[in-house]
Write an enzyme that holds these catalytic residues in place. Structure first.
Site, PDB file in Angstrom:
ATOM      1  N   SER A 131      -4.528  -1.367 -46.781  1.00 39.71           N
ATOM      2  CA  SER A 131      -3.429  -0.393 -47.080  1.00 39.71           C
ATOM      3  C   SER A 131      -3.884   0.962 -46.903  1.00 39.71           C
ATOM      4  CB  SER A 131      -2.538  -0.631 -48.094  1.00 39.71           C
ATOM      5  OG  SER A 131      -2.158  -1.961 -48.022  1.00 39.71           O
TER       6      SER A 131
ATOM      7  N   LYS B 176      -4.284   3.695 -57.926  1.00 40.48           N
ATOM      8  CA  LYS B 176      -3.736   3.854 -56.656  1.00 40.48           C
ATOM      9  C   LYS B 176      -2.558   5.069 -56.671  1.00 40.48           C
ATOM     10  CE  LYS B 176      -4.910  -0.168 -54.483  1.00 40.48           C
ATOM     11  NZ  LYS B 176      -4.641  -1.226 -53.454  1.00 40.48           N
TER      12      LYS B 176
ATOM     13  N   ARG C 182     -11.116 -10.656 -48.415  1.00 40.61           N
ATOM     14  CA  ARG C 182     -11.833 -10.481 -47.191  1.00 40.61           C
ATOM     15  C   ARG C 182     -13.245 -10.211 -46.803  1.00 40.61           C
ATOM     16  NH1 ARG C 182      -8.923  -4.619 -47.663  1.00 40.61           N
ATOM     17  NH2 ARG C 182      -9.854  -4.846 -49.249  1.00 40.61           N
TER      18      ARG C 182
ATOM     19  N   HIS D 251      -1.859  -8.969 -45.434  1.00 40.62           N
ATOM     20  CA  HIS D 251      -1.211  -9.650 -46.349  1.00 40.62           C
ATOM     21  C   HIS D 251       0.161 -10.801 -45.718  1.00 40.62           C
ATOM     22  CE1 HIS D 251      -1.565  -5.355 -48.434  1.00 40.62           C
ATOM     23  NE2 HIS D 251      -2.377  -6.205 -49.017  1.00 40.62           N
TER      24      HIS D 251
END
Length: 164
Positions: A131, A43, A93, A19
């Protein structure tokens, strides 16, 4: 001349070196980059919005053109309009991110076709960082020192120990 304002939205739970790299690169392209701590209903969070904002602010305190806002319970496009951001910065990614981000971009475009999305590819050394993975590694006593800033690692360890 119109100021080029970009919004980089995410849950940032926690902010990773990946990030961080995206924000640094965006800060070289845009006059202003606003990092928005958003809600992702799928999440479970380790950190509060306030903790995430503080964590992110610490990372970018030396950059004059980067700021952090709370986007809790808002749509990204609505927040972008509110902040006069004309570009959404997103990162990718891998091919899984491409598929997911394509859908996000299409939905955002339906909400407001005046806001563009700019994708920045992750640096290969950060391509496998998430994360969620970081939280799992730290939970089981693993080493995350190459994945997050030292301050973030300390906060993660304290959170696991129950220290706020």
């Amino acid at each position: 001349m119109t100021k080029k304002i970009a919004l980089y939205a995410g849950s940032f739970d926690p902010i990773t070196n990946g990030h961080y790299d995206i924000v640094l690169r965006a800060a070289q392209i845009f006059d202003e980059v606003i990092v928005a701590v958003m809600t992702n209903t799928s999440k479970n969070y380790m950190f509060s919005y306030e903790e995430k904002e503080k964590m992110i602010n610490q990372q970018f305190e030396k950059l004059d053109n980067v700021s952090v806002v709370d986007g809790e319970n808002k749509l990204t496009v609505d927040l972008a309009k509110e902040l006069k951001a004309n570009v959404l910065v997103r990162s990718m990614r891998n091919t899984n991110d491409f598929i997911y981000e394509s859908g996000v971009s299409q939905i955002n475009h339906l909400q407001d076709n005046n806001i563009e999305t700019l994708y920045l590819l992750s640096d290969p050394k950060y391509a496998n960082i998430s994360s969620s993975m970081i939280k799992e590694i730290i939970t089981f006593g693993g080493n995350v020192s190459q994945l997050v800033a030292p301050e973030v690692e300390k906060l993660l360890k304290n959170k696991i120990k129950g220290i706020h």
